[in-house]
Enzyme design. Structure first.
Site, PDB file in Angstrom:
ATOM      1  N   ALA A 157       0.712  -1.020   0.064  1.00  0.00           N
ATOM      2  CA  ALA A 157      -0.172   0.038  -0.029  1.00  0.00           C
ATOM      3  C   ALA A 157       0.487   0.779   0.140  1.00  0.00           C
ATOM      4  O   ALA A 157       1.101   1.870  -0.410  1.00  0.00           O
ATOM      5  CB  ALA A 157      -0.741   0.213   0.778  1.00  0.00           C
ATOM      6  N   TYR A 158       1.805   1.095   0.596  1.00  0.00           N
ATOM      7  CA  TYR A 158       2.398   2.228   1.100  1.00  0.00           C
ATOM      8  C   TYR A 158       3.501   2.685  -0.546  1.00  0.00           C
ATOM      9  O   TYR A 158       3.422   3.959  -1.419  1.00  0.00           O
ATOM     10  CB  TYR A 158       4.197   2.096   2.232  1.00  0.00           C
ATOM     11  CG  TYR A 158       5.182   3.336   2.387  1.00  0.00           C
ATOM     12  CD1 TYR A 158       4.945   4.607   2.029  1.00  0.00           C
ATOM     13  CD2 TYR A 158       6.609   2.459   1.456  1.00  0.00           C
ATOM     14  CE1 TYR A 158       6.233   4.932   2.459  1.00  0.00           C
ATOM     15  CE2 TYR A 158       7.488   3.819   0.992  1.00  0.00           C
ATOM     16  CZ  TYR A 158       7.154   5.204   1.456  1.00  0.00           C
ATOM     17  OH  TYR A 158       8.195   5.622   1.760  1.00  0.00           O
ATOM     18  N   SER A 159       3.949   1.964  -1.328  1.00  0.00           N
ATOM     19  CA  SER A 159       4.368   1.915  -2.662  1.00  0.00           C
ATOM     20  C   SER A 159       3.772   2.777  -3.653  1.00  0.00           C
ATOM     21  O   SER A 159       3.397   3.216  -4.095  1.00  0.00           O
ATOM     22  CB  SER A 159       5.045   0.793  -2.790  1.00  0.00           C
ATOM     23  OG  SER A 159       6.067  -0.202  -2.794  1.00  0.00           O
ATOM     24  N   SER A 161       0.795   3.976  -2.764  1.00  0.00           N
ATOM     25  CA  SER A 161       0.013   5.292  -2.791  1.00  0.00           C
ATOM     26  C   SER A 161       1.811   6.335  -2.924  1.00  0.00           C
ATOM     27  O   SER A 161       1.166   7.796  -3.754  1.00  0.00           O
ATOM     28  CB  SER A 161       0.201   5.838  -0.926  1.00  0.00           C
ATOM     29  OG  SER A 161       1.015   5.356  -0.771  1.00  0.00           O
TER      30      SER A 161
END
Length: 259
Positions: A157-159, A161
């Site tokens: 999810a971080y990547s 986003s």
């Protein structure tokens, strides 16, 4: 040669109560900014940072949860109410929660996108509207990550986003270039921050993880907040006035290269 001074500029820095955001806010003040707006969730830490920066330049702390639209818009409103205008914006605040494609919940996905993409979008929207109303130039700097190129499996999810933020950077830069508003991003590599120390401790690394990691890096160390802040100040300053729409890979490893 143009210098990196920010004389007379008013700058908003999110995530500025520690780590990279704090360093950028402090350096902006040291480079002559006429006013700094710092934001974060920790009120005690934020007020302390603002008070210390205030010894160099006027500084306002605005407590804000970046996942809350009203609180995000209030950052710009309060900053403009205090200083009369905003000339520069650094979107540094972000969440880095881990999760793979299999164990990332929809709630985690939504939370990371709200803080890491929607908040910069809202702040950028407010910045652009206000700058265009004044027919003023300005600079926006988005703190992204090398993980925006794809990222590690445990940062799904971080990547994603941050990949969205990289695209937003270029889209807005293209849209507002004739208004004299510049938008650039920094794809940051592995960097030493209080947050990174906490992550390493949580993952069971020894206290001297940094000393162990440094010799294995191409240049013998990992990035420091001073390294990255220097680039951020350049992008905010008039020295960077011909650069927009750039997403700079700031890392000692070459994206797409192989050993």
């Amino acid at each position: 040669m143009k210098n990196l001074r920010l004389d007379g500029k008013i700058v908003v820095v999110t995530g500025a109560t520690q780590g990279l955001g704090e360093r950028i806010a402090r350096d902006a003040a040291a480079q002559g900014a006429a006013g700094i707006v710092v934001t974060g969730r920790n009120a005690a830490r934020g007020e302390a940072v603002a008070a210390d920066i205030g010894k160099t330049a006027p500084c306002l702390f605005v407590r804000a949860e970046l996942g809350d639209e009203a609180q995000v818009r209030a950052i710009m409103e309060k900053g403009e109410a205090r200083f009369g205008r905003i000339d520069g914006l650094v979107n540094s605040g972000a969440l880095t929660d881990r999760g793979t494609i299999e164990n990332t919940s929809v709630e985690l996905w939504d939370r990371l996108f709200a803080v890491n993409v929607r908040a910069p979008f809202i702040l950028t929207q407010e910045f652009v509207r206000r700058a265009k109303a004044r027919k003023a130039r300005g600079s926006i700097v988005n703190v992204i990550t090398r993980s925006a190129h794809g990222g590690q499996p445990f940062l799904t999810a971080y990547s994603a986003s941050k990949g969205a933020l990289a695209t937003l950077t270029k889209n807005v830069a293209n849209a507002v270039r004739f208004d004299g508003i510049r938008v650039n991003g920094m794809n940051i590599g592995w960097m030493e921050t209080p947050g990174e120390h906490a992550i390493q401790a949580r993952d069971g690394r020894p206290p001297d993880w940094l000393a162990q990691a440094a010799p294995n890096q191409p240049f013998g160390r990992i990035l420091s907040v001073d390294d990255v802040s220097t680039l951020a100040i350049f992008l905010l300053s008039d020295a960077g006035e011909m650069m927009t729409g750039s997403v700079i890979d700031f890392d000692q490893n070459v994206m797409g290269g192989y050993d």
